[in-house]
Design a protein around this motif. Sequence first.
Motif, PDB file in Angstrom:
ATOM      1  N   LYS A   8     -15.994  -8.102 -18.638  1.00 55.84           N
ATOM      2  CA  LYS A   8     -17.135  -7.214 -18.401  1.00 55.84           C
ATOM      3  C   LYS A   8     -18.376  -8.023 -18.015  1.00 55.84           C
ATOM      4  O   LYS A   8     -19.122  -7.643 -17.108  1.00 55.84           O
ATOM      5  CB  LYS A   8     -17.438  -6.374 -19.643  1.00 55.84           C
ATOM      6  N   MET A   9     -18.597  -9.152 -18.713  1.00 53.99           N
ATOM      7  CA  MET A   9     -19.768  -9.985 -18.410  1.00 53.99           C
ATOM      8  C   MET A   9     -19.662 -10.572 -17.005  1.00 53.99           C
ATOM      9  O   MET A   9     -20.669 -10.681 -16.304  1.00 53.99           O
ATOM     10  CB  MET A   9     -19.926 -11.087 -19.460  1.00 53.99           C
ATOM     11  N   GLN A  10     -18.447 -10.928 -16.588  1.00 47.42           N
ATOM     12  CA  GLN A  10     -18.239 -11.419 -15.224  1.00 47.42           C
ATOM     13  C   GLN A  10     -18.594 -10.344 -14.214  1.00 47.42           C
ATOM     14  O   GLN A  10     -19.300 -10.607 -13.240  1.00 47.42           O
ATOM     15  CB  GLN A  10     -16.780 -11.827 -15.008  1.00 47.42           C
ATOM     16  N   GLN A  11     -18.108  -9.131 -14.443  1.00 53.44           N
ATOM     17  CA  GLN A  11     -18.372  -8.023 -13.530  1.00 53.44           C
ATOM     18  C   GLN A  11     -19.857  -7.701 -13.452  1.00 53.44           C
ATOM     19  O   GLN A  11     -20.356  -7.306 -12.400  1.00 53.44           O
ATOM     20  CB  GLN A  11     -17.587  -6.781 -13.965  1.00 53.44           C
ATOM     21  N   MET A  12     -20.575  -7.895 -14.550  1.00 50.67           N
ATOM     22  CA  MET A  12     -22.009  -7.627 -14.591  1.00 50.67           C
ATOM     23  C   MET A  12     -22.831  -8.772 -14.007  1.00 50.67           C
ATOM     24  O   MET A  12     -24.042  -8.653 -13.856  1.00 50.67           O
ATOM     25  CB  MET A  12     -22.448  -7.376 -16.034  1.00 50.67           C
TER      26      MET A  12
ATOM     27  N   ASN B  19     -24.053 -12.888 -26.939  1.00 52.54           N
ATOM     28  CA  ASN B  19     -25.066 -13.578 -27.748  1.00 52.54           C
ATOM     29  C   ASN B  19     -24.490 -14.801 -28.457  1.00 52.54           C
ATOM     30  O   ASN B  19     -25.127 -15.850 -28.496  1.00 52.54           O
ATOM     31  CB  ASN B  19     -25.692 -12.614 -28.762  1.00 52.54           C
ATOM     32  N   TYR B  20     -23.291 -14.665 -29.011  1.00 49.40           N
ATOM     33  CA  TYR B  20     -22.667 -15.789 -29.711  1.00 49.40           C
ATOM     34  C   TYR B  20     -22.349 -16.927 -28.733  1.00 49.40           C
ATOM     35  O   TYR B  20     -22.702 -18.087 -28.984  1.00 49.40           O
ATOM     36  CB  TYR B  20     -21.398 -15.335 -30.434  1.00 49.40           C
ATOM     37  N   MET B  21     -21.703 -16.588 -27.637  1.00 48.39           N
ATOM     38  CA  MET B  21     -21.310 -17.621 -26.680  1.00 48.39           C
ATOM     39  C   MET B  21     -22.527 -18.280 -26.043  1.00 48.39           C
ATOM     40  O   MET B  21     -22.556 -19.493 -25.854  1.00 48.39           O
ATOM     41  CB  MET B  21     -20.385 -17.028 -25.613  1.00 48.39           C
ATOM     42  N   LYS B  22     -23.546 -17.493 -25.735  1.00 49.34           N
ATOM     43  CA  LYS B  22     -24.770 -18.040 -25.126  1.00 49.34           C
ATOM     44  C   LYS B  22     -25.469 -18.979 -26.100  1.00 49.34           C
ATOM     45  O   LYS B  22     -25.919 -20.063 -25.732  1.00 49.34           O
ATOM     46  CB  LYS B  22     -25.691 -16.894 -24.716  1.00 49.34           C
ATOM     47  N   SER B  23     -25.536 -18.583 -27.358  1.00 46.26           N
ATOM     48  CA  SER B  23     -26.179 -19.400 -28.379  1.00 46.26           C
ATOM     49  C   SER B  23     -25.491 -20.758 -28.522  1.00 46.26           C
ATOM     50  O   SER B  23     -26.153 -21.807 -28.528  1.00 46.26           O
ATOM     51  CB  SER B  23     -26.168 -18.657 -29.717  1.00 46.26           C
ATOM     52  N   LEU B  24     -24.169 -20.737 -28.631  1.00 41.82           N
ATOM     53  CA  LEU B  24     -23.441 -21.995 -28.756  1.00 41.82           C
ATOM     54  C   LEU B  24     -23.517 -22.822 -27.476  1.00 41.82           C
ATOM     55  O   LEU B  24     -23.599 -24.054 -27.540  1.00 41.82           O
ATOM     56  CB  LEU B  24     -21.990 -21.743 -29.161  1.00 41.82           C
ATOM     57  N   SER B  25     -23.517 -22.173 -26.344  1.00 42.69           N
ATOM     58  CA  SER B  25     -23.647 -22.885 -25.076  1.00 42.69           C
ATOM     59  C   SER B  25     -25.000 -23.588 -24.997  1.00 42.69           C
ATOM     60  O   SER B  25     -25.087 -24.739 -24.568  1.00 42.69           O
ATOM     61  CB  SER B  25     -23.482 -21.910 -23.908  1.00 42.69           C
ATOM     62  N   ASP B  26     -26.053 -22.899 -25.426  1.00 43.27           N
ATOM     63  CA  ASP B  26     -27.394 -23.500 -25.421  1.00 43.27           C
ATOM     64  C   ASP B  26     -27.454 -24.692 -26.375  1.00 43.27           C
ATOM     65  O   ASP B  26     -28.076 -25.707 -26.073  1.00 43.27           O
ATOM     66  CB  ASP B  26     -28.458 -22.468 -25.808  1.00 43.27           C
TER      67      ASP B  26
ATOM     68  N   ASP C 271     -21.409  -2.802 -27.690  1.00 40.00           N
ATOM     69  CA  ASP C 271     -21.708  -3.647 -28.857  1.00 40.00           C
ATOM     70  C   ASP C 271     -20.878  -4.926 -28.907  1.00 40.00           C
ATOM     71  O   ASP C 271     -21.421  -6.013 -29.146  1.00 40.00           O
ATOM     72  CB  ASP C 271     -21.495  -2.868 -30.161  1.00 40.00           C
ATOM     73  N   HIS C 272     -19.549  -4.807 -28.684  1.00 37.90           N
ATOM     74  CA  HIS C 272     -18.706  -6.006 -28.729  1.00 37.90           C
ATOM     75  C   HIS C 272     -19.099  -6.996 -27.642  1.00 37.90           C
ATOM     76  O   HIS C 272     -19.194  -8.205 -27.898  1.00 37.90           O
ATOM     77  CB  HIS C 272     -17.221  -5.657 -28.570  1.00 37.90           C
ATOM     78  N   THR C 273     -19.343  -6.501 -26.462  1.00 36.67           N
ATOM     79  CA  THR C 273     -19.717  -7.377 -25.348  1.00 36.67           C
ATOM     80  C   THR C 273     -21.045  -8.072 -25.643  1.00 36.67           C
ATOM     81  O   THR C 273     -21.195  -9.271 -25.402  1.00 36.67           O
ATOM     82  CB  THR C 273     -19.774  -6.595 -24.026  1.00 36.67           C
ATOM     83  N   MET C 274     -21.993  -7.347 -26.201  1.00 36.31           N
ATOM     84  CA  MET C 274     -23.297  -7.932 -26.552  1.00 36.31           C
ATOM     85  C   MET C 274     -23.132  -8.994 -27.636  1.00 36.31           C
ATOM     86  O   MET C 274     -23.725 -10.065 -27.556  1.00 36.31           O
ATOM     87  CB  MET C 274     -24.260  -6.839 -27.023  1.00 36.31           C
ATOM     88  N   GLN C 275     -22.294  -8.729 -28.638  1.00 37.52           N
ATOM     89  CA  GLN C 275     -22.028  -9.716 -29.699  1.00 37.52           C
ATOM     90  C   GLN C 275     -21.419 -10.982 -29.104  1.00 37.52           C
ATOM     91  O   GLN C 275     -21.835 -12.095 -29.443  1.00 37.52           O
ATOM     92  CB  GLN C 275     -21.037  -9.157 -30.720  1.00 37.52           C
ATOM     93  N   VAL C 276     -20.422 -10.800 -28.258  1.00 39.63           N
ATOM     94  CA  VAL C 276     -19.734 -11.936 -27.646  1.00 39.63           C
ATOM     95  C   VAL C 276     -20.717 -12.721 -26.782  1.00 39.63           C
ATOM     96  O   VAL C 276     -20.785 -13.953 -26.861  1.00 39.63           O
ATOM     97  CB  VAL C 276     -18.505 -11.474 -26.821  1.00 39.63           C
TER      98      VAL C 276
END
Length: 67
Positions: free
Chosen positions: A45-49, A10-17, A3-8
């Motif tokens: 975790k996102m880097q590893q994925m 989504n938030y970071m991707k949204s602002l990046s876009d 959940d935390h990784t998904m929140q992070v």
Amino acid sequence: MDDHTMQVYNYMKSLSDQNGYAPTVRQTAQQLQLDESEVEKSIQKMQQMGKIVVTEIPAKSIIEFAD
């Protein structure tokens, strides 16, 4: 993704876009009311994925989304 990784993500991707660059760890932690260490773990975790690529340069990191 937990959940935390998904929140992070989504938030970071949204602002990046919107802005053309990802928010800082501090900004993300404040916005999502998480500890900065949780945000950093999520970024690792996102880097590893393979979801993001982090480029380290002196005094700055650049996060790019792979998708």
